[in-house]
Design a protein around this motif. Sequence first.
Motif, PDB file in Angstrom:
ATOM      1  N   LEU A   1       0.810  -1.212   0.000  1.00 44.87           N
ATOM      2  CA  LEU A   1       0.000   0.000   0.000  1.00 44.87           C
ATOM      3  C   LEU A   1       0.850   1.270   0.000  1.00 44.87           C
ATOM      4  O   LEU A   1       0.312   2.377  -0.084  1.00 44.87           O
ATOM      5  CB  LEU A   1      -0.927   0.017   1.217  1.00 44.87           C
ATOM      6  CG  LEU A   1      -1.872  -1.175   1.375  1.00 44.87           C
ATOM      7  CD1 LEU A   1      -2.652  -1.060   2.675  1.00 44.87           C
ATOM      8  CD2 LEU A   1      -2.821  -1.271   0.192  1.00 44.87           C
ATOM      9  N   SER A   2       2.160   1.136   0.113  1.00 52.22           N
ATOM     10  CA  SER A   2       3.035   2.298   0.228  1.00 52.22           C
ATOM     11  C   SER A   2       3.078   3.098  -1.076  1.00 52.22           C
ATOM     12  O   SER A   2       3.119   2.507  -2.154  1.00 52.22           O
ATOM     13  CB  SER A   2       4.451   1.836   0.573  1.00 52.22           C
ATOM     14  OG  SER A   2       5.372   2.898   0.555  1.00 52.22           O
ATOM     15  N   PRO A   3       3.113   4.434  -1.002  1.00 48.36           N
ATOM     16  CA  PRO A   3       2.979   5.241   0.210  1.00 48.36           C
ATOM     17  C   PRO A   3       1.544   5.576   0.576  1.00 48.36           C
ATOM     18  O   PRO A   3       1.281   6.056   1.663  1.00 48.36           O
ATOM     19  CB  PRO A   3       3.750   6.513  -0.146  1.00 48.36           C
ATOM     20  CG  PRO A   3       3.522   6.663  -1.619  1.00 48.36           C
ATOM     21  CD  PRO A   3       3.510   5.256  -2.153  1.00 48.36           C
ATOM     22  N   GLN A   4       0.636   5.379  -0.351  1.00 46.99           N
ATOM     23  CA  GLN A   4      -0.779   5.605  -0.080  1.00 46.99           C
ATOM     24  C   GLN A   4      -1.501   4.276  -0.111  1.00 46.99           C
ATOM     25  O   GLN A   4      -1.156   3.422  -0.913  1.00 46.99           O
ATOM     26  CB  GLN A   4      -1.388   6.532  -1.139  1.00 46.99           C
ATOM     27  CG  GLN A   4      -0.749   7.896  -1.218  1.00 46.99           C
ATOM     28  CD  GLN A   4      -1.025   8.751   0.004  1.00 46.99           C
ATOM     29  OE1 GLN A   4      -1.902   8.423   0.800  1.00 46.99           O
ATOM     30  NE2 GLN A   4      -0.267   9.823   0.158  1.00 46.99           N
ATOM     31  N   PRO A   5      -2.484   3.998   0.754  1.00 49.59           N
ATOM     32  CA  PRO A   5      -3.056   4.921   1.741  1.00 49.59           C
ATOM     33  C   PRO A   5      -2.398   4.861   3.125  1.00 49.59           C
ATOM     34  O   PRO A   5      -3.042   5.209   4.117  1.00 49.59           O
ATOM     35  CB  PRO A   5      -4.495   4.454   1.811  1.00 49.59           C
ATOM     36  CG  PRO A   5      -4.401   2.972   1.626  1.00 49.59           C
ATOM     37  CD  PRO A   5      -3.270   2.759   0.648  1.00 49.59           C
ATOM     38  N   LEU A   6      -1.149   4.414   3.211  1.00 52.77           N
ATOM     39  CA  LEU A   6      -0.495   4.375   4.518  1.00 52.77           C
ATOM     40  C   LEU A   6      -0.510   5.747   5.181  1.00 52.77           C
ATOM     41  O   LEU A   6      -0.816   5.865   6.374  1.00 52.77           O
ATOM     42  CB  LEU A   6       0.955   3.898   4.369  1.00 52.77           C
ATOM     43  CG  LEU A   6       1.194   2.480   3.847  1.00 52.77           C
ATOM     44  CD1 LEU A   6       2.686   2.181   3.820  1.00 52.77           C
ATOM     45  CD2 LEU A   6       0.469   1.453   4.703  1.00 52.77           C
ATOM     46  N   THR A   7      -0.188   6.780   4.403  1.00 53.12           N
ATOM     47  CA  THR A   7      -0.168   8.127   4.958  1.00 53.12           C
ATOM     48  C   THR A   7      -1.563   8.554   5.394  1.00 53.12           C
ATOM     49  O   THR A   7      -1.745   9.137   6.477  1.00 53.12           O
ATOM     50  CB  THR A   7       0.397   9.115   3.924  1.00 53.12           C
ATOM     51  OG1 THR A   7       1.709   8.696   3.548  1.00 53.12           O
ATOM     52  CG2 THR A   7       0.463  10.519   4.499  1.00 53.12           C
ATOM     53  N   GLU A   8      -2.560   8.257   4.579  1.00 52.84           N
ATOM     54  CA  GLU A   8      -3.934   8.646   4.905  1.00 52.84           C
ATOM     55  C   GLU A   8      -4.400   7.996   6.205  1.00 52.84           C
ATOM     56  O   GLU A   8      -5.094   8.616   7.014  1.00 52.84           O
ATOM     57  CB  GLU A   8      -4.873   8.246   3.768  1.00 52.84           C
ATOM     58  CG  GLU A   8      -4.592   8.966   2.456  1.00 52.84           C
ATOM     59  CD  GLU A   8      -5.413   8.393   1.316  1.00 52.84           C
ATOM     60  OE1 GLU A   8      -6.319   7.580   1.590  1.00 52.84           O
ATOM     61  OE2 GLU A   8      -5.145   8.748   0.155  1.00 52.84           O
ATOM     62  N   HIS A   9      -4.013   6.741   6.415  1.00 50.47           N
ATOM     63  CA  HIS A   9      -4.454   6.007   7.608  1.00 50.47           C
ATOM     64  C   HIS A   9      -3.479   6.141   8.776  1.00 50.47           C
ATOM     65  O   HIS A   9      -3.719   5.568   9.838  1.00 50.47           O
ATOM     66  CB  HIS A   9      -4.649   4.529   7.261  1.00 50.47           C
ATOM     67  CG  HIS A   9      -5.851   4.272   6.406  1.00 50.47           C
ATOM     68  ND1 HIS A   9      -7.116   4.131   6.928  1.00 50.47           N
ATOM     69  CD2 HIS A   9      -5.993   4.154   5.064  1.00 50.47           C
ATOM     70  CE1 HIS A   9      -7.985   3.918   5.951  1.00 50.47           C
ATOM     71  NE2 HIS A   9      -7.322   3.930   4.802  1.00 50.47           N
ATOM     72  N   GLN A  10      -2.404   6.884   8.591  1.00 54.26           N
ATOM     73  CA  GLN A  10      -1.407   7.117   9.640  1.00 54.26           C
ATOM     74  C   GLN A  10      -0.931   5.793  10.257  1.00 54.26           C
ATOM     75  O   GLN A  10      -0.945   5.605  11.470  1.00 54.26           O
ATOM     76  CB  GLN A  10      -1.976   8.030  10.735  1.00 54.26           C
ATOM     77  CG  GLN A  10      -2.375   9.409  10.223  1.00 54.26           C
ATOM     78  CD  GLN A  10      -2.919  10.297  11.319  1.00 54.26           C
ATOM     79  OE1 GLN A  10      -2.429  10.288  12.449  1.00 54.26           O
ATOM     80  NE2 GLN A  10      -3.950  11.060  10.998  1.00 54.26           N
ATOM     81  N   VAL A  11      -0.506   4.885   9.384  1.00 59.35           N
ATOM     82  CA  VAL A  11      -0.032   3.583   9.845  1.00 59.35           C
ATOM     83  C   VAL A  11       1.301   3.751  10.568  1.00 59.35           C
ATOM     84  O   VAL A  11       2.243   4.310  10.030  1.00 59.35           O
ATOM     85  CB  VAL A  11       0.112   2.607   8.659  1.00 59.35           C
ATOM     86  CG1 VAL A  11       0.673   1.266   9.137  1.00 59.35           C
ATOM     87  CG2 VAL A  11      -1.241   2.411   7.980  1.00 59.35           C
ATOM     88  N   SER A  12       1.373   3.269  11.799  1.00 58.79           N
ATOM     89  CA  SER A  12       2.537   3.500  12.648  1.00 58.79           C
ATOM     90  C   SER A  12       3.610   2.445  12.456  1.00 58.79           C
ATOM     91  O   SER A  12       3.318   1.258  12.276  1.00 58.79           O
ATOM     92  CB  SER A  12       2.114   3.503  14.117  1.00 58.79           C
ATOM     93  OG  SER A  12       1.214   4.553  14.398  1.00 58.79           O
ATOM     94  N   VAL A  13       4.865   2.908  12.492  1.00 63.56           N
ATOM     95  CA  VAL A  13       6.017   2.035  12.643  1.00 63.56           C
ATOM     96  C   VAL A  13       6.659   2.391  13.988  1.00 63.56           C
ATOM     97  O   VAL A  13       7.010   3.548  14.223  1.00 63.56           O
ATOM     98  CB  VAL A  13       7.044   2.219  11.509  1.00 63.56           C
ATOM     99  CG1 VAL A  13       8.355   1.526  11.850  1.00 63.56           C
ATOM    100  CG2 VAL A  13       6.505   1.657  10.216  1.00 63.56           C
ATOM    101  N   TYR A  14       6.789   1.409  14.859  1.00 65.66           N
ATOM    102  CA  TYR A  14       7.321   1.636  16.203  1.00 65.66           C
ATOM    103  C   TYR A  14       8.821   1.373  16.186  1.00 65.66           C
ATOM    104  O   TYR A  14       9.277   0.333  15.711  1.00 65.66           O
ATOM    105  CB  TYR A  14       6.609   0.726  17.195  1.00 65.66           C
ATOM    106  CG  TYR A  14       5.110   0.892  17.122  1.00 65.66           C
ATOM    107  CD1 TYR A  14       4.495   1.989  17.696  1.00 65.66           C
ATOM    108  CD2 TYR A  14       4.318  -0.031  16.429  1.00 65.66           C
ATOM    109  CE1 TYR A  14       3.121   2.173  17.594  1.00 65.66           C
ATOM    110  CE2 TYR A  14       2.954   0.143  16.329  1.00 65.66           C
ATOM    111  CZ  TYR A  14       2.351   1.249  16.911  1.00 65.66           C
ATOM    112  OH  TYR A  14       0.995   1.428  16.803  1.00 65.66           O
ATOM    113  N   ILE A  15       9.580   2.336  16.700  1.00 63.72           N
ATOM    114  CA  ILE A  15      11.033   2.319  16.542  1.00 63.72           C
ATOM    115  C   ILE A  15      11.702   2.571  17.887  1.00 63.72           C
ATOM    116  O   ILE A  15      11.346   3.510  18.599  1.00 63.72           O
ATOM    117  CB  ILE A  15      11.467   3.396  15.525  1.00 63.72           C
ATOM    118  CG1 ILE A  15      10.847   3.084  14.143  1.00 63.72           C
ATOM    119  CG2 ILE A  15      12.974   3.488  15.427  1.00 63.72           C
ATOM    120  CD1 ILE A  15      11.041   4.168  13.112  1.00 63.72           C
TER     121      ILE A  15
END
Length: 225
Positions: A135-149
Amino acid sequence: MKIGFIGTGNMSRSLGILWAERGHNVFWGSRDPNKAKSVAELAGHKTQGGTNDEAAEFGDVIFYSVRGIKPSVVLSSIDHLTGKVILDCNNRDIPEGFTYGPLMAESLAEKLAADIPKAHVVKAFNTMAQEVFELSPQPLTEHQVSVYICSDHPGAKQTAMVLAGEIGFNPVDCGPLRSARLLESLGDFIRFMIGGMNLGPYATISVKILPDALQQRLGGRQPSS
């Protein structure tokens, strides 16, 4: 940026292609160099493939996707990794019926860091299935998909956060590498939701900060133990 991938599995292939599309120099390594070269042929963008040692020497950032095997076993010398940012996406094996044992006393990321003390290990990208990257980069940005770091090295953590943001994710700073114990447990949970609860591979978890309540009609938070 030069990014080396140790391993050619789903996560390495997907992230390597995404970062190559954004202009980074990518090199996949494998115990079978021909397999790594075939991934590079699929990816295009002047990416390369070869041995794990070559990938380790190539990258300023190394994506380590070999689960349960230390770099000191995979590489001819861990000196290849000195001073480099090491991205660890690994989770422990899924037991039959998702019947996980007690919470881990030491994370896979911490064990990795102990094996390569001169490198900068970062835990990241362990809470989602490969399909999400499609799905990168959309709709990842739209859904604010988190990557925990998380990492003990601020500069390495910042590098990981920038790379995550470039492909549409919302990077979330989770503190020191010790937090990997929580993130790997979170990885266990999301895989349970994907497979054990049959939500499918596009299930993921995101942190969203809501606006403050305009009034405390429920009495607000009271002191407690």
